[in-house]
Write an enzyme that holds these catalytic residues in place. Structure first.
Site, PDB file in Angstrom:
ATOM      1  N   HIS A 222       0.734  -1.114   0.092  1.00 46.44           N
ATOM      2  CA  HIS A 222      -0.050  -0.069   0.091  1.00 46.44           C
ATOM      3  C   HIS A 222       0.849   1.259   0.153  1.00 46.44           C
ATOM      4  O   HIS A 222       0.437   2.352  -0.657  1.00 46.44           O
ATOM      5  CB  HIS A 222      -0.936   0.046   1.196  1.00 46.44           C
ATOM      6  CG  HIS A 222      -2.107  -0.793   1.102  1.00 46.44           C
ATOM      7  ND1 HIS A 222      -3.485  -0.379   1.241  1.00 46.44           N
ATOM      8  CD2 HIS A 222      -2.325  -2.136   0.674  1.00 46.44           C
ATOM      9  CE1 HIS A 222      -4.267  -1.454   1.146  1.00 46.44           C
ATOM     10  NE2 HIS A 222      -3.802  -2.563   0.760  1.00 46.44           N
ATOM     11  N   ASP A 223       1.877   1.214   0.811  1.00 41.67           N
ATOM     12  CA  ASP A 223       2.883   2.441   0.827  1.00 41.67           C
ATOM     13  C   ASP A 223       3.379   2.599  -0.697  1.00 41.67           C
ATOM     14  O   ASP A 223       3.372   3.775  -1.144  1.00 41.67           O
ATOM     15  CB  ASP A 223       4.085   2.238   1.701  1.00 41.67           C
ATOM     16  CG  ASP A 223       5.103   3.296   1.692  1.00 41.67           C
ATOM     17  OD1 ASP A 223       4.503   4.520   1.769  1.00 41.67           O
ATOM     18  OD2 ASP A 223       6.187   3.136   1.394  1.00 41.67           O
TER      19      ASP A 223
ATOM     20  N   SER B  99       5.178   6.920   3.544  1.00 45.44           N
ATOM     21  CA  SER B  99       4.474   8.160   3.718  1.00 45.44           C
ATOM     22  C   SER B  99       3.023   7.422   4.335  1.00 45.44           C
ATOM     23  O   SER B  99       2.157   8.156   5.061  1.00 45.44           O
ATOM     24  CB  SER B  99       3.869   8.659   2.503  1.00 45.44           C
ATOM     25  OG  SER B  99       3.455   7.923   1.387  1.00 45.44           O
TER      26      SER B  99
ATOM     27  N   GLU C 261      -2.456   9.194   4.338  1.00 52.19           N
ATOM     28  CA  GLU C 261      -2.785   8.156   3.665  1.00 52.19           C
ATOM     29  C   GLU C 261      -3.661   7.055   4.331  1.00 52.19           C
ATOM     30  O   GLU C 261      -4.423   6.439   3.814  1.00 52.19           O
ATOM     31  CB  GLU C 261      -1.610   7.505   3.019  1.00 52.19           C
ATOM     32  CG  GLU C 261      -0.953   8.399   2.116  1.00 52.19           C
ATOM     33  CD  GLU C 261       0.317   7.834   1.700  1.00 52.19           C
ATOM     34  OE1 GLU C 261       0.602   6.598   1.543  1.00 52.19           O
ATOM     35  OE2 GLU C 261       1.132   8.499   1.218  1.00 52.19           O
TER      36      GLU C 261
ATOM     37  N   VAL D 121       1.190   4.295  -3.434  1.00 53.44           N
ATOM     38  CA  VAL D 121       0.744   5.621  -3.076  1.00 53.44           C
ATOM     39  C   VAL D 121       1.891   6.239  -2.830  1.00 53.44           C
ATOM     40  O   VAL D 121       2.407   6.385  -2.049  1.00 53.44           O
ATOM     41  CB  VAL D 121      -0.292   5.466  -2.034  1.00 53.44           C
ATOM     42  CG1 VAL D 121      -0.751   6.900  -1.843  1.00 53.44           C
ATOM     43  CG2 VAL D 121      -1.496   4.719  -2.349  1.00 53.44           C
TER      44      VAL D 121
ATOM     45  N   ASP E  50       7.957   5.436   0.086  1.00 57.31           N
ATOM     46  CA  ASP E  50       8.716   6.377   0.712  1.00 57.31           C
ATOM     47  C   ASP E  50       8.104   6.507   2.319  1.00 57.31           C
ATOM     48  O   ASP E  50       8.283   7.321   3.059  1.00 57.31           O
ATOM     49  CB  ASP E  50       8.366   7.942   0.272  1.00 57.31           C
ATOM     50  CG  ASP E  50       6.957   7.952   0.260  1.00 57.31           C
ATOM     51  OD1 ASP E  50       5.994   7.212   0.630  1.00 57.31           O
ATOM     52  OD2 ASP E  50       6.308   9.336   0.040  1.00 57.31           O
TER      53      ASP E  50
END
EC number: 1.11.1.7
Length: 286
Positions: free
Chosen positions: A62-63, A72, A83, A66, A70
């Protein structure tokens, strides 16, 4: 299974995998024992609960899909606008986040390593380690990612595969990140141990070997046991069926393909050099 005109092109190019400035020995001077430190922390978490495996796998996927790999997805927002606050990410199990936090704390407890290793790299290493702990391949991880400074709920929209996707939709989404159909099918194996975790319910994606990382997922598809449309379509569509059959019948071929695809996934949209930062706290911007 859980990765818009001039501005569109810029976004697309920014998401194409790159290995620039990534290397397997990136921390050889600054934190030479980083891999063993992370592995030890992940093993301790794994011994507490097997959910560590699917939770960390889904977190990494999932990181990367999107804004790139990084870290995020780990960021918190005081107004619930990060997110991880998007409906598509609410099912991410807390054990994945906890795994990264514990590994980060272990790394930073070593004076030489403190604030030298990015959360993004720790997540990538932890993902490799949970795969190996679940019986999957142990593979080399490229390092050198920086952590992102931006995490918004809006950035998640339409960036993750839907359970109802057909093959064309899956291929299109993965291709936008520089990943092929074979990569997509190989990465779908994480469904073998990666439950679609509802905040209240965990569903075994693989009824045969739910706590083992192997090629049973593909055998299940051959017997019509794919849980979602996006799973079963891999076998029902004649364009992808040969790869499913190959992975189902040859474990070594599948594992080699998985390692190659995970390496490519780990390069998606990476920040290097001065493009990002090394966060002292994985949940906050420094």
């Amino acid at each position: 299974m859980s990765f818009l005109v001039p501005s569109f092109l810029l976004l697309l190019f920014s998401l194409i995998p790159t290995s620039t400035q990534l290397s397997r020995n990136f921390y050889s001077r600054t934190c030479p024992n980083v891999e063993s430190i992370v592995r030890s922390a992940v093993q301790q978490k794994f011994q507490q609960t097997f959910v560590t495996v699917p939770a960390t796998l889904r977190l990494f996927f999932h990181d990367c899909f999107v804004r790139g790999c990084d870290a995020s997805v780990l960021l918190s927002s005081p107004n619930n606008n990060a997110e991880k606050d998007h409906p598509d990410n609410l099912s991410l199990a807390g054990d994945g986040f906890d795994t990264v936090m514990k590994a980060k704390a272990a790394v930073d407890s070593v004076p030489q390593c403190r604030n030298k290793v990015s959360c993004a790299d720790i997540l990538a290493l932890a993902t490799r380690d949970v795969v190996a702990l679940a019986g999957g391949p142990f593979y080399a991880v490229e390092l050198g990612r920086r952590d992102g400074r931006i995490s918004t709920k809006a950035s998640v929209q339409h960036k993750l595969p839907s359970p109802n996707f057909n093959l064309d939709q899956l291929n299109s989404l993965f291709a936008s990140h520089g990943l092929t159909q074979t990569d997509m099918i190989a990465l779908s194996a994480e469904a073998n141990v990666s439950q679609k975790v509802d905040p209240r319910i965990a569903i075994n994606m693989d009824p045969t070997t739910p706590q083992k990382f192997d090629n049973a997922y593909y055998g299940n598809l051959r017997h019509g046991k794919g849980l979602f449309i996006s799973d079963q379509i891999l076998f029902s569509d004649p364009r992808s069926r040969p790869t499913v059959n190959l992975f189902a019948s040859n474990s070594a071929t599948f594992q080699n393909a998985f390692v190659a695809s995970m390496t490519k996934l780990g390069r998606v949209g990476v920040l290097t050099g001065n493009q990002g930062e090394i966060r002292r706290d994985c949940t906050r911007i420094n």
